[in-house]
Design a protein around this motif. Structure first.
Motif, short mmCIF file in Angstrom:
data_model
loop_
_atom_site.label_atom_id
_atom_site.label_comp_id
_atom_site.label_asym_id
_atom_site.label_seq_id
_atom_site.Cartn_x
_atom_site.Cartn_y
_atom_site.Cartn_z
N THR A 1 -2.37 -19.67 -2.90
CA THR A 1 -1.51 -18.50 -3.14
C THR A 1 -0.05 -18.90 -3.41
OG1 THR A 1 -2.79 -17.61 -1.29
CG2 THR A 1 -1.08 -16.18 -2.22
N SER B 1 -8.49 -25.36 5.77
CA SER B 1 -7.08 -24.98 5.69
C SER B 1 -6.83 -23.74 6.54
CB SER B 1 -6.74 -24.72 4.21
OG SER B 1 -5.40 -24.39 4.06
N LYS C 1 -1.98 -30.71 3.67
CA LYS C 1 -2.39 -31.94 2.98
C LYS C 1 -2.35 -31.77 1.46
CE LYS C 1 -5.42 -34.27 6.26
NZ LYS C 1 -6.79 -34.77 6.46
P1 A3P Z 1 -4.13 -27.41 2.86
O1 A3P Z 1 -4.05 -26.68 4.17
O2 A3P Z 1 -5.53 -27.86 2.54
O3 A3P Z 1 -3.13 -28.49 2.72
P2 A3P Z 1 -2.27 -20.55 0.55
O4 A3P Z 1 -0.95 -20.61 -0.14
O5 A3P Z 1 -3.28 -19.72 -0.17
O6 A3P Z 1 -2.11 -20.17 1.97
O7 A3P Z 1 -2.91 -22.00 0.50
C1 A3P Z 1 -2.34 -23.05 1.22
C2 A3P Z 1 -3.01 -24.33 0.79
O8 A3P Z 1 -2.56 -24.68 -0.53
C3 A3P Z 1 -2.64 -25.49 1.71
O9 A3P Z 1 -3.80 -26.34 1.71
C4 A3P Z 1 -1.48 -26.10 0.94
O10 A3P Z 1 -1.17 -27.43 1.29
C5 A3P Z 1 -2.00 -26.00 -0.49
N1 A3P Z 1 -0.93 -26.13 -1.50
C6 A3P Z 1 0.18 -25.39 -1.62
N2 A3P Z 1 0.95 -25.86 -2.62
C7 A3P Z 1 0.30 -26.91 -3.16
C8 A3P Z 1 0.59 -27.82 -4.23
N3 A3P Z 1 1.70 -27.77 -4.94
N4 A3P Z 1 -0.33 -28.80 -4.49
C9 A3P Z 1 -1.46 -28.88 -3.78
N5 A3P Z 1 -1.79 -28.04 -2.75
C10 A3P Z 1 -0.92 -27.07 -2.45
#
Ligand code: A3P
Length: 286
Positions: A47, A129, A249
């Motif tokens: 997101t 996650s 991560k």
């Molecule tokens: P992880 O917990 O596996 O690291 P959301 O925004 O839907 O809550 O999702 C969060 C997840 O997206 C987290 O995963 C976060 O690290 C990952 N995320 C956010 N920005 C990112 C990016 N630029 N590249 C890779 N993963 C990203």
């Protein structure tokens, strides 16, 4: 303190941000504009990543907006009390975000020309996650154990409902010209190509320099350093940074470090049962 989820139309939502009234308003009364662009996801699917990408595209690759304005003010969570205020006072064209399942999405969207970008992710990685996120975010119940969280996730007994229902519901929109879906895995594999596709969908032309800037500023490394999107400005009673990191991560396949073989096989059986009829092949299916 015990967390009591808000329930709207049978789906649980975290209480700090949502109320039955705000969800009802978003569902039944929110007036979608033809030039709105919605970022829609199941939680933990990318997101906040897509928020960065969409706002960078909107500003033609100039990172100033992303670096100076909180992500929740750039792309408001219009289902929440505060987000709604921000969405209603926001100049058009708006970028908006939510985790709503399709059946609770604003009814005024259907029949409009507004666009939806739906990002989905390997549900096993979503689950991992989500498990860590629930531990650090005070409006989510701290999971008893990974095993218990896995059971709750599989039965859909988690905030925002079942991953399977969410994805199946939104996939019904596939093929509509105002609906674009992409996976977290595609973003990982080819961010530049994904940004180009998004620009096409959003009918926004960006030159190579601007695309490079989107790719650079939406990288995991850049986002981790940017306080406007890395969640470190959130107060401790909302997100306890001592219990974890929001941008944790940022990889594909971390589920392999958490699932036992038996858990993975049980997950696959349920996945097959719930998703088997879909013609779509996702990157994690092969
Ligand atoms: P992880 O917990 O596996 O690291 P959301 O925004 O839907 O809550 O999702 C969060 C997840 O997206 C987290 O995963 C976060 O690290 C990952 N995320 C956010 N920005 C990112 C990016 N630029 N590249 C890779 N993963 C990203």
């Amino acid at each position: 303190m015990a967390v009591e989820y808000v329930t709207y139309q049978g789906i649980k939502f975290p209480p700090a941000y949502n109320s039955e009234q705000s969800l009802h308003f978003a569902h039944k009364e929110f007036q979608v504009q033809d030039d709105d662009v919605f970022n829609v996801t199941y939680p933990k699917s990318g997101t906040v990543w897509m928020i960065e990408i969409l706002s960078l595209i909107r500003s033609g690759g100039d990172p100033a907006w992303n670096r100076t304005v909180l992500n929740s003010n750039r792309v408001p969570w219009f289902t929440t009390r505060l987000g709604l205020e921000s969405a209603l006072s926001y100049p058009r064209p708006r970028l908006l975000t939510c985790h709503l399942p399709v059946q609770l999405f604003p009814t005024s969207f259907f029949g409009s020309r507004a666009k939806v970008v739906y990002t989905l992710r390997n549900p096993k990685d979503v689950l991992v996650s989500y498990f860590y996120f629930s531990k650090m975010c005070s409006s989510y119940k701290d999971p008893e154990s990974f095993k218990q969280f896995l059971q709750d996730f599989l039965s859909g007994d988690v905030p925002h409902g079942s991953w399977f229902d969410h994805v199946r519901g939104w996939m019904e929109m596939k093929g509509k010209e105002n609906f674009f879906f992409i996976t977290y895995e595609e973003l990982q594999q080819d961010l530049r190509g994904s940004v180009r596709q998004l620009c096409q969908f959003l009918e926004q032309e960006l030159d190579d320099g601007a695309i490079n800037s989107v790719v650079e500023n939406a990288s995991f490394r850049a986002m981790k350093e940017n306080k406007m999107c890395n969640s470190t400005l959130l107060p401790r009673d909302i997100m306890d940074q001592e219990k974890g990191t929001f941008l944790r991560k940022g990889i594909c396949g971390d589920w392999k470090n958490h699932f036992t073989v038996a858990q993975s096989e049980a997950f696959d059986r349920i996945y097959q049962d719930r998703m088997g009829g879909l013609t779509e092949a996702f990157p994690w299916d092969s």
